[in-house]
Scaffold this motif. Structure first.
Motif, PDB file in Angstrom:
ATOM      1  N   ARG A   1      12.142  50.933  78.078  1.00 11.21           N
ATOM      2  CA  ARG A   1      11.935  51.212  76.890  1.00 11.21           C
ATOM      3  C   ARG A   1      11.958  50.159  75.611  1.00 11.21           C
ATOM      4  NH1 ARG A   1      11.845  55.415  74.194  1.00 11.21           N
ATOM      5  NH2 ARG A   1      13.881  55.157  73.052  1.00 11.21           N
TER       6      ARG A   1
ATOM      7  N   ALA B   1      15.401  56.253  81.934  1.00 12.06           N
ATOM      8  CA  ALA B   1      14.906  55.570  81.160  1.00 12.06           C
ATOM      9  C   ALA B   1      15.877  54.634  80.300  1.00 12.06           C
ATOM     10  CB  ALA B   1      13.989  56.442  80.021  1.00 12.06           C
TER      11      ALA B   1
ATOM     12  N   GLY C   1       7.877  52.731  78.178  1.00 14.65           N
ATOM     13  CA  GLY C   1       8.138  53.932  77.399  1.00 14.65           C
ATOM     14  C   GLY C   1       8.611  53.416  76.004  1.00 14.65           C
TER      15      GLY C   1
ATOM     16  N   GLU D   1      17.526  59.514  79.091  1.00  8.55           N
ATOM     17  CA  GLU D   1      17.298  58.133  78.459  1.00  8.55           C
ATOM     18  C   GLU D   1      18.914  57.589  77.926  1.00  8.55           C
ATOM     19  OE1 GLU D   1      15.076  58.046  74.869  1.00  8.55           O
ATOM     20  OE2 GLU D   1      16.247  56.444  74.036  1.00  8.55           O
TER      21      GLU D   1
ATOM     22  N   TYR E   1      11.567  54.010  83.715  1.00  7.52           N
ATOM     23  CA  TYR E   1      10.889  53.651  82.481  1.00  7.52           C
ATOM     24  C   TYR E   1      11.504  52.599  81.853  1.00  7.52           C
ATOM     25  CZ  TYR E   1       8.226  57.980  83.484  1.00  7.52           C
ATOM     26  OH  TYR E   1       7.528  58.790  84.094  1.00  7.52           O
TER      27      TYR E   1
ATOM     28  N   TRP F   1      12.217  62.364  81.533  1.00  8.45           N
ATOM     29  CA  TRP F   1      13.129  61.173  81.670  1.00  8.45           C
ATOM     30  C   TRP F   1      14.685  61.802  81.184  1.00  8.45           C
ATOM     31  CZ3 TRP F   1      10.004  57.331  78.622  1.00  8.45           C
ATOM     32  CH2 TRP F   1      10.534  57.115  77.405  1.00  8.45           C
TER      33      TRP F   1
END
Ligand SMILES: O=C(O)C(=O)C[C@H](O)[C@H](O)CO
Ligand SMILES: [Mg+2]
Length: 416
Positions: A297, A273, A324, A250, A295, A248
């Protein structure tokens, strides 16, 4: 926990909250913990740490929440959650939701202890054997970061986040002092760092090119942009990183404007993410429902505890978005323990971040989770498996520390 605190499974009648208190300790960095005691002798703890703003949550809990808890039935987790959320009138926000999370985590700990079960059993039982985690490799330059990825590989990690210093950029995000215990909150007043988007966009693909050339494609690689790009710049980076098949990218851009992620999506298939600074399902509803991320988080401590994180994960599951959870060192072992029980259960699990705590921190928070071959394993102790040694905690008084800030070359304040 003491053996005499383990319930027989028959303690699921009313169990009254007798006392609750906030413990602030700084075994190298600050942690805020809520401890709830009951009339059955069972206690539970919850993490309430909000890095750089710790005392705001400590006061929210001590001054405004604890008086409301005394005498309540600790088993009524949902009702207490709703009471604290709706009852405050002022909903959401990091301070409120971190305080609610601490209560919620402590109550799940108590319920699981009373039932004599590890927490994941109460959530619905085991969905997997171990929880895949990623560690942090960072270095002052590409060579050092490549070496550090090797160190993490040798420790058994299967997924590694890679960050590197950038030529001409003072204090690039994610670059520690070369050891395992990176902590960015380092000054009584914020450290000032410099940011250059053009230098970064030039540098980051070179790092991943070198990593793949060195280690091949078997290891999962991740990268944190830490909110520093505009959407179109993030699209460009995602596209440039596609050959290196990241797990990923992020926090590619600040996410107050959830719609911004649509632009990034239009330009890249690098998985996205986001969510470590989100507090509620409302912060990520559009991102999830429009499938703008891969994802989510959000984590136990900053998103309202197990009770609310479960709601976010269930919404995400409808759209094939996986979890995640954030797991930096400013989230205490109490959060990590609870997160691992959540991860052991949650059907749409993706990965769990795992930055190791220092031995001093681990001693203050005895726990039963363990790392092996790239996975963390939640323990089988009733509850979430983490406790606090209050005598030891008292030896480490609070130290004011703030997170850094970032400025552009011309002095403009940017996103750290
Ligand atoms: O672990 C990460 O992904 C982070 O971005 C860490 C954050 O900078 C940290 O939790 C701030 O306190
Ligand atoms: Mg991050």
């Amino acid at each position: 926990m003491n053996a005499d605190e383990v319930g027989s499974g028959k303690d699921l009648g009313v169990i009254r909250i007798r006392d609750a208190r906030v413990i602030v300790t700084c075994p190298g960095r600050n942690f805020v913990t809520l401890k709830i005691e009951t009339d059955q002798g069972i206690h539970g703890i919850g993490d309430a740490t909000l890095n750089g703003r710790e005392l705001a949550v400590a006061s929210y809990l001590s001054d405004h929440v604890v008086p409301n808890l005394i005498g309540r039935d600790a088993h009524r987790i949902e009702d207490i959650w709703q009471f604290l959320y709706r009852g405050a009138y002022w909903r959401r926000g990091p301070v409120t939701m971190t305080a609610i999370a601490a209560v919620d985590t402590a109550l799940w700990d108590i319920k699981a202890k009373a039932a004599g079960l590890p927490l994941y059993q109460l959530l619905g039982g085991r969905s997997r054997e171990g929880v895949l985690v990623y560690g942090h490799a960072n270095g002052a330059d590409i060579e050092q970061t490549v070496d550090q990825v090797g160190v993490y590989k040798d420790m058994g990690y299967r997924a590694i986040r890679a960050q590197s210093g950038i030529p001409g950029v003072k204090g690039a995000y994610g670059v520690g002092k070369g050891d395992l215990y990176y902590e960015p909150a380092d000054g009584t007043l914020p450290t000032e760092t410099l940011w250059s988007t053009s230098a970064y966009l030039d540098h980051a693909p070179k790092l991943f090119d070198k990593l793949r050339a060195t280690y091949g494609f078997e290891i999962e690689l991740l990268h944190d942009v830490h909110h520093r790009l505009t959407p179109i710049e993030a699209g460009r980076l995602g596209k440039a990183l596609e050959p290196y098949r990241l797990f990923w990218m992020e926090d590619a851009t600040p996410a107050e404007n959830q719609e911004a992620f649509r632009l990034i999506r239009q330009h890249t298939v690098t998985p996205l993410a986001v969510g470590e600074i989100f507090n509620t399902v409302w912060d990520c509803r559009e991102l999830i429902q429009n499938q703008l991320i891969d994802y989510i988080r959000t984590t136990v401590v900053h998103a309202g505890g197990i009770t609310h994180l479960r709601r976010i994960a269930d919404l995400a599951a409808l759209y094939q978005v996986r979890t995640g959870s954030h797991g930096a060192t400013d989230l205490s072992p109490v959060c990590m323990g609870a997160a691992l029980h959540f991860d052991t259960w949650v059907p749409n699990f993706g990965i769990q971040e795992y930055m190791r705590h220092t031995p001093e921190t681990d001693a203050v928070f005895p726990h039963d989770y363990r790392f092996e071959s790239g996975y963390l394993y939640a323990g089988e102790t009733p509850g979430h498996g983490v406790d606090i040694d209050e005598t030891l905690a008292a030896k480490y008084p609070y130290e004011p520390k703030q997170l850094p800030i970032a400025r552009l070359g011309d002095g403009t304040l940017w996103n750290w």
